[in-house]
Scaffold this motif. Structure first.
Motif, PDB file in Angstrom:
ATOM      1  N   UNK A   1       0.887  -1.096  -0.051  1.00  0.00           N
ATOM      2  CA  UNK A   1       0.236   0.077  -0.062  1.00  0.00           C
ATOM      3  C   UNK A   1       1.020   1.292  -0.058  1.00  0.00           C
ATOM      4  N   UNK A   2       0.593   2.232  -0.965  1.00  0.00           N
ATOM      5  CA  UNK A   2       1.304   3.356  -0.998  1.00  0.00           C
ATOM      6  C   UNK A   2       0.885   4.407   0.120  1.00  0.00           C
ATOM      7  N   UNK A   3       1.766   5.119   0.852  1.00  0.00           N
ATOM      8  CA  UNK A   3       1.387   5.931   1.986  1.00  0.00           C
ATOM      9  C   UNK A   3       1.708   7.393   1.140  1.00  0.00           C
ATOM     10  N   UNK A   4       0.808   8.474   1.328  1.00  0.00           N
ATOM     11  CA  UNK A   4       0.890   9.733   0.944  1.00  0.00           C
ATOM     12  C   UNK A   4       0.957  10.585   2.042  1.00  0.00           C
ATOM     13  N   UNK A   5       2.415  11.024   2.116  1.00  0.00           N
ATOM     14  CA  UNK A   5       2.700  12.082   3.503  1.00  0.00           C
ATOM     15  C   UNK A   5       3.080  13.188   2.974  1.00  0.00           C
ATOM     16  N   UNK A   6       3.596  13.379   1.895  1.00  0.00           N
ATOM     17  CA  UNK A   6       4.280  14.765   1.245  1.00  0.00           C
ATOM     18  C   UNK A   6       3.819  14.752  -0.063  1.00  0.00           C
TER      19      UNK A   6
ATOM     20  N   UNK B   1       0.107   7.471   9.268  1.00  0.00           N
ATOM     21  CA  UNK B   1       0.038   6.157   8.243  1.00  0.00           C
ATOM     22  C   UNK B   1       0.030   6.554   7.260  1.00  0.00           C
ATOM     23  N   UNK B   2      -0.922   7.561   6.828  1.00  0.00           N
ATOM     24  CA  UNK B   2      -1.415   7.967   5.548  1.00  0.00           C
ATOM     25  C   UNK B   2      -2.220   9.172   5.532  1.00  0.00           C
ATOM     26  N   UNK B   3      -2.328  10.059   4.332  1.00  0.00           N
ATOM     27  CA  UNK B   3      -2.880  11.293   4.379  1.00  0.00           C
ATOM     28  C   UNK B   3      -3.495  11.589   2.945  1.00  0.00           C
TER      29      UNK B   3
ATOM     30  N   UNK C   1      -4.949   9.339   8.467  1.00  0.00           N
ATOM     31  CA  UNK C   1      -5.080   8.117   9.023  1.00  0.00           C
ATOM     32  C   UNK C   1      -3.674   7.970  10.221  1.00  0.00           C
ATOM     33  N   UNK C   2      -4.099   7.793  11.501  1.00  0.00           N
ATOM     34  CA  UNK C   2      -2.963   7.585  12.377  1.00  0.00           C
ATOM     35  C   UNK C   2      -2.480   6.290  12.499  1.00  0.00           C
TER      36      UNK C   2
END
Length: 144
Positions: A1-6, A127-129, A31-32
């Motif tokens: 799963x790809x996380x999007x933080x930036x 974890x994700x945003x 998502x914490x």
């Protein structure tokens, strides 16, 4: 799963290419992590492990004075839950709406060194945003 933080270079370019004039509202979906991960910013880490939600609270305590000084304001911050319309397997723990007077004010805020000194709490917390820039309708035509 790809996380999007930036943001990516392409998404940042697209944001500027929209040519938003006037206020911009940022819709944040968060998502914490179950346990905050301070490995990227150990100097900010608390002495004992904390939850991602607690780390995000530390981020907000640090960030709100900088946001307000930049002319921005927190419009809404609330707990998420199951979608009424949307995928049943997708989880967002919180949603937030933040308003800035312009894209330039937003960029000045996000590049302020005093603000950036606490960004490690956000990284540890999430974890994700998702971040969706919204612009007000200048005119809405209603038909009857």
């Amino acid at each position: 799963m790809t996380a999007y933080l930036e943001p990516t270079q392409a998404s940042g370019r697209g944001f500027f290419m929209r040519g938003i004039s006037g206020p911009v509202v940022m819709l944040n979906l968060l998502r914490y992590r179950e346990v905050a991960d301070y490995s990227a910013s150990p100097e900010l880490g608390p002495p004992a492990p904390i939850s991602g939600e607690e780390a995000y609270r530390l981020y907000m305590e640090h960030t709100l004075p900088h946001l307000e000084r930049s002319g921005g304001k927190l419009l809404f911050f609330g707990r998420g839950g199951a979608f009424l319309i949307g995928p049943a397997n997708e989880r967002w723990d919180a949603a937030m709406l933040v308003e800035q007077s312009s894209t330039e004010a937003f960029m000045a805020f996000t590049s302020d060194q005093a603000y950036l000194a606490g960004i490690g709490h956000r990284t540890a917390a999430l974890e994700d945003s998702r971040l969706l820039p919204l612009e007000p309708w200048s005119r809405i035509a209603l038909r009857r």
